[in-house]
Design an enzyme around this catalytic site. Structure first.
Site, PDB file in Angstrom:
ATOM      1  N   HIS A   1       0.818  -1.315  -0.083  1.00 41.06           N
ATOM      2  CA  HIS A   1      -0.164  -0.101   0.186  1.00 41.06           C
ATOM      3  C   HIS A   1       0.732   1.266  -0.019  1.00 41.06           C
ATOM      4  CE1 HIS A   1      -4.370  -1.408   1.120  1.00 41.06           C
ATOM      5  NE2 HIS A   1      -3.630  -2.695   0.661  1.00 41.06           N
ATOM      6  N   ASP A   2       2.089   1.104   0.496  1.00 41.12           N
ATOM      7  CA  ASP A   2       2.811   2.389   0.623  1.00 41.12           C
ATOM      8  C   ASP A   2       3.495   2.613  -0.936  1.00 41.12           C
ATOM      9  OD1 ASP A   2       4.536   4.386   1.663  1.00 41.12           O
ATOM     10  OD2 ASP A   2       6.409   3.101   1.545  1.00 41.12           O
TER      11      ASP A   2
END
Ligand code: HEM
Length: 331
Positions: A66-67
């Site tokens: 997700h980063d």
């Protein structure tokens, strides 16, 4: 005759300059001189944390994904919201991320700051943590180059359009991954991360309750599995923490069982099941289900690629002193 040669030489020179400037400066030995105990410190803390909280590996792998997908692997996902600014971590799709991942990064960062202050970036810590934890739960090793810098912003409004969801249709999944340079095969390999971890009932409730006029649950499910999920999630609206393992057979082990499950109607999310019904992804599911080495090779290559996606280097970012806060207060 000398003139065309000069033009050629000039073109070659410009090409080399361009090549040099787009080449990454990341390297495997980035901290060898400035923080030689970096790997040892990390491994000790990772092992302790994973042994005491086995959900850490999956949580960290998801946080890393997700980063990276939201504007590059720059640990913008680790920033905590404050009274003035909401950060990526508090965007809707990230609210379900298990806290163990953030706790782990805090522990590692604290130990590294004591050993070599202001040297190791949070983005490198996150990238190495995801890799080492994958290895600890049985997955493949891959190279993580080092030298990433940490972002100076964390913007929740760009999260949604950059991350896939359980109900995202296959066309959109493929174009999202492709927009970031990942092929269908690489996407199928990366989603193999769902061989560990869990999903909350709300993520697949549409498939098990009132699915259609003719069926209570999605007929793509194995019926025994569907009934089990219906029981497990019966009270999910009152107990929103209720969750099911992503890989029902070997939930804590990184292996190719996820793909074998898909072939048997044991894929938990709509997006998982779609991998085996869509002709553009099914051949890869079948190959990875039949051959774990093929899966591990492709997962490792795709993770290496993900780990350098839009990384910030040199003055494009900072080495944060705390991973959950920017170095300069933003009000
Ligand atoms: C088609 C693309 C993907 C979709 C639609 C998707 C969606 C989801 C959803 C809905 C969950 C459950 C979250 C929850 O209820 O807490 C989840 C969990 C997870 N996802 Fe994905 N995901 C995708 C790709 C990936 C990729 C590429 C990775 C890593 C490389 C990944 C790693 C994980 C992990 C490890 C978990 C379990 C988290 C935990 O147990 O804490 N996912 N995913």
């Amino acid at each position: 005759m000398a003139f065309p040669n000069l033009v050629l030489l000039f073109k070659l020179f410009s090409f080399l300059l361009l090549f040099r400037s787009t080449q990454s400066k990341l390297s495997a030995d980035y901290y060898n001189k400035t923080c030689p105990k970096f790997q040892n410190i990390m491994q000790t803390i990772l092992a302790e944390k994973q042994l005491s909280a086995p959900t850490t590996a999956a949580a960290t792998l998801r946080v890393f994904f997700h980063d990276c997908f939201v504007n590059g692997c720059d640990s913008s996902m680790l920033i905590a919201s404050n009274g003035f600014n909401k950060s990526e971590r508090d965007a809707n799709v990230n609210l379900s991320v298990a806290g163990d991942a953030f706790d782990l990064i805090t522990r590692v960062k604290t130990a590294l700051e004591l050993e070599c202050p202001g040297v190791v970036s949070c983005s490198d810590i996150l990238a190495v943590s995801a890799r080492d934890l994958v290895v600890m739960v049985g997955g493949p090793f891959y190279e993580v180059l080092l030298g990433r810098k940490d972002s100076r912003e964390s913007n929740p409004s760009i999260v949604d359009k950059n991350l896939p969801k359980a109900l995202t249709p296959m066309n959109e999944l493929l174009s999202l991954f492709s927009s970031k340079g990942f092929s269908a095969e690489e996407m199928v390999a990366l989603v193999g991360a769902h061989t560990i971890g869990f999903s909350h009932c709300k993520e697949f409730a549409n498939r098990i309750f009132n699915f259609s006029k003719t069926s209570e649950f999605d007929p793509a499910y194995n019926p025994v599995f569907a009934q089990g999920l219906r029981k497990l999630c019966a009270n999910y609206t009152k107990s929103p923490a209720m969750s099911a393992f992503n890989d029902v057979y070997t939930p804590g082990k990184f292996d190719n069982m996820y793909y074998k499950n898909l072939q048997k109607g044991l894929g938990l999310l709509s997006s998982d099941q779609a991998m085996v019904t869509d002709n553009r992804t099914k051949p890869f599911v079948d190959r990875f289900a039949a051959n774990e080495t093929a899966f591990f090779d492709m997962f490792a290559r795709s993770m290496e690629k993900l780990s350098v996606y839009k990384v910030k280097e040199n003055n494009d970012g900072d080495v944060r002193r705390r991973c959950d806060q920017f170095n300069t207060l933003q009000v």
